[in-house]
Motif scaffolding. Structure first.
Motif, short mmCIF file in Angstrom:
data_model
loop_
_atom_site.label_atom_id
_atom_site.label_comp_id
_atom_site.label_asym_id
_atom_site.label_seq_id
_atom_site.Cartn_x
_atom_site.Cartn_y
_atom_site.Cartn_z
N LEU A 104 0.85 -1.18 0.00
CA LEU A 104 0.00 0.00 0.00
C LEU A 104 0.89 1.24 0.00
CD1 LEU A 104 -1.39 -2.35 1.89
CD2 LEU A 104 -3.10 -0.60 2.30
N TRP A 105 0.40 2.30 -0.63
CA TRP A 105 1.16 3.54 -0.70
C TRP A 105 0.29 4.67 -0.18
CZ3 TRP A 105 2.76 6.12 -6.02
CH2 TRP A 105 3.49 7.29 -5.76
N VAL A 106 0.74 5.30 0.91
CA VAL A 106 0.09 6.50 1.43
C VAL A 106 0.92 7.68 0.93
CG1 VAL A 106 -0.75 7.76 3.44
CG2 VAL A 106 -0.75 5.26 3.44
N ALA A 107 0.44 8.36 -0.09
CA ALA A 107 1.19 9.45 -0.73
C ALA A 107 0.81 10.77 -0.09
CB ALA A 107 0.88 9.48 -2.23
N GLY A 108 1.82 11.54 0.31
CA GLY A 108 1.55 12.77 1.04
C GLY A 108 1.06 12.45 2.44
N CYS A 109 1.83 11.65 3.16
CA CYS A 109 1.37 11.09 4.44
C CYS A 109 1.36 12.10 5.57
CB CYS A 109 2.20 9.87 4.81
SG CYS A 109 3.90 10.26 5.34
N SER A 110 1.95 13.27 5.36
CA SER A 110 1.97 14.31 6.40
C SER A 110 2.57 13.75 7.68
CB SER A 110 0.55 14.85 6.61
OG SER A 110 0.51 15.91 7.52
N THR A 111 1.92 13.98 8.82
CA THR A 111 2.47 13.54 10.11
C THR A 111 2.02 12.15 10.51
OG1 THR A 111 0.73 14.92 11.12
CG2 THR A 111 2.94 15.82 11.05
N GLY A 112 1.43 11.40 9.58
CA GLY A 112 1.28 9.97 9.76
C GLY A 112 -0.03 9.45 10.28
N GLU A 113 -1.01 10.31 10.51
CA GLU A 113 -2.25 9.82 11.08
C GLU A 113 -2.91 8.74 10.23
OE1 GLU A 113 -1.74 14.02 12.74
OE2 GLU A 113 -1.26 12.91 10.92
N GLU A 114 -2.94 8.94 8.91
CA GLU A 114 -3.58 7.95 8.06
C GLU A 114 -2.76 6.66 7.96
OE1 GLU A 114 -5.42 7.45 3.57
OE2 GLU A 114 -5.64 9.31 4.68
N LEU A 156 -6.79 12.42 21.18
CA LEU A 156 -7.21 11.03 21.17
C LEU A 156 -8.71 10.84 21.27
CD1 LEU A 156 -5.56 8.39 20.86
CD2 LEU A 156 -4.22 10.48 21.17
N ALA A 157 -9.41 11.77 21.89
CA ALA A 157 -10.86 11.62 21.97
C ALA A 157 -11.47 11.61 20.57
CB ALA A 157 -11.46 12.74 22.82
N GLN A 158 -11.05 12.55 19.71
CA GLN A 158 -11.55 12.58 18.34
C GLN A 158 -11.07 11.38 17.55
OE1 GLN A 158 -13.77 14.89 16.91
NE2 GLN A 158 -13.79 13.23 15.41
N PHE A 159 -9.81 11.01 17.74
CA PHE A 159 -9.29 9.82 17.07
C PHE A 159 -10.12 8.59 17.41
CE2 PHE A 159 -4.54 11.30 16.74
CZ PHE A 159 -4.94 12.34 15.93
N SER A 160 -10.47 8.45 18.69
CA SER A 160 -11.22 7.28 19.14
C SER A 160 -12.63 7.27 18.55
CB SER A 160 -11.29 7.25 20.67
OG SER A 160 -9.99 7.07 21.21
N ARG A 161 -13.27 8.44 18.49
CA ARG A 161 -14.60 8.51 17.88
C ARG A 161 -14.53 8.12 16.41
NH1 ARG A 161 -15.04 13.07 21.42
NH2 ARG A 161 -14.26 14.50 19.82
N ASN A 162 -13.52 8.61 15.72
CA ASN A 162 -13.35 8.25 14.31
C ASN A 162 -13.13 6.75 14.14
OD1 ASN A 162 -13.54 10.96 13.70
ND2 ASN A 162 -11.37 11.22 13.22
N TYR A 163 -12.30 6.19 14.99
CA TYR A 163 -11.97 4.76 14.92
C TYR A 163 -13.23 3.91 15.02
CZ TYR A 163 -10.57 0.21 16.84
OH TYR A 163 -10.45 -1.14 17.10
N LEU A 164 -14.08 4.21 15.98
CA LEU A 164 -15.31 3.42 16.16
C LEU A 164 -16.25 3.63 14.97
CD1 LEU A 164 -15.94 3.99 19.98
CD2 LEU A 164 -15.09 1.90 18.85
N ALA A 165 -16.37 4.87 14.50
CA ALA A 165 -17.23 5.15 13.36
C ALA A 165 -16.71 4.50 12.08
CB ALA A 165 -17.38 6.66 13.16
#
Length: 274
Positions: A104-114, A156-165
């Protein structure tokens, strides 16, 4: 020539000078976005004019390194746009399972969240051990931050909400340890990630891949550079490989529109045609 036109002329001269001096090519980036960010850079480096900023960037390589954050946009979050990750689970994962190994290639990965989000998704789908994730960007500081896997605790609160969704099958806290106001993601996720410098404006394809995820990057490019980037992705993808774009990006009207078909149009997931 009005003030805006004069500023844009000076900005184009700056971009050409940066390309000649450092071989970073921002000349086909969207001017509207660059205009705003260069004004921030002028303020940050106490430069009253674009000419003064150009002088500092050309004569002070350390200042140019600091200024990279203004040429590239470093805004992201884990599992951003959760429906996109859901369609990856529903449409891409069943196909990826048919391969003995995947890239897999994440192009323009910025600070790595994706990147870390995809690693978690592949882990939960039983695919990470036979996967390689290439995470590329042109900003050395962003790549260093991405590779660290460290993020501020208050995110992390927003990250966690995104993860579950996004269809997460456990808890995001299963994947990180926390302390001193930050979290660090599990090193075991990193074993299958390769972080590397790569420019969509000047570099070529480096590997055959099964999925390219380049989200919220093309919106900062003018059409010729968008077409160049999509051409790279088309060349890199295996037959019927997947391409994921950002929610405000589309292949429509581009040079390579006919080379892909929509797999989940609303979530900007496409597949390469023969």
């Amino acid at each position: 020539m009005n003030e805006t036109e004069l500023f844009d002329l000076e900005l184009k001269l700056l971009l050409e000078a940066v390309y000649q001096r450092y071989h970073y090519d921002f000349r086909d980036y969207a001017l509207a976005s660059l205009r705003r960010r260069m004004r921030h850079a002028m303020s940050r480096f106490d430069c009253p004019t674009m000419g003064a900023l150009q002088h500092r960037l050309l004569h002070e390589p350390e200042t140019f390194a600091q200024a990279m954050q203004y040429f590239t946009v470093q805004v992201s979050e884990m599992f951003r746009d959760p429906p996109y990750f859901r369609v990856l689970r529903e449409h891409a994962v069943p196909v990826l399972r048919t391969y003995p190994s995947i890239k897999l290639w994440v192009a323009g990965c910025s600070t790595g969240e994706e990147v870390w989000s995809l690693a978690i998704l592949l882990h939960e789908e039983g695919l990470l051990d036979r996967a390689i994730i290439y995470a590329t960007d042109i900003n050395p500081e962003a790549l260093q931050a991405a590779e660290s896997g460290a993020f501020a605790l208050d995110r992390l609160a927003q990250f966690s909400r995104n993860y579950l969704a996004a269809g997460g099958t456990g808890s995001l806290s299963d994947y990180y340890s926390s302390g001193y106001g930050s979290v660090v993601f599990d090193r075991r996720l990193k074993r299958n990630i390769v972080f590397a410098d790569h420019s969509l404006a000047t570099d070529t394809v480096f590997s055959e891949v099964h999925l390219v995820s380049c989200r919220n990057v093309l919106i900062y490019f003018q059409r010729p550079l968008q077409d160049r980037a999509i051409g790279l992705f088309h060349e890199a993808l295996v037959h019927r490989g997947f391409l994921g774009l950002g929610s405000k990006e589309s292949l429509q009207f581009g040079e390579h529109a006919a080379a892909f078909e929509a797999c989940a149009r609303d979530q900007r997931l496409y597949r390469k045609l023969a």
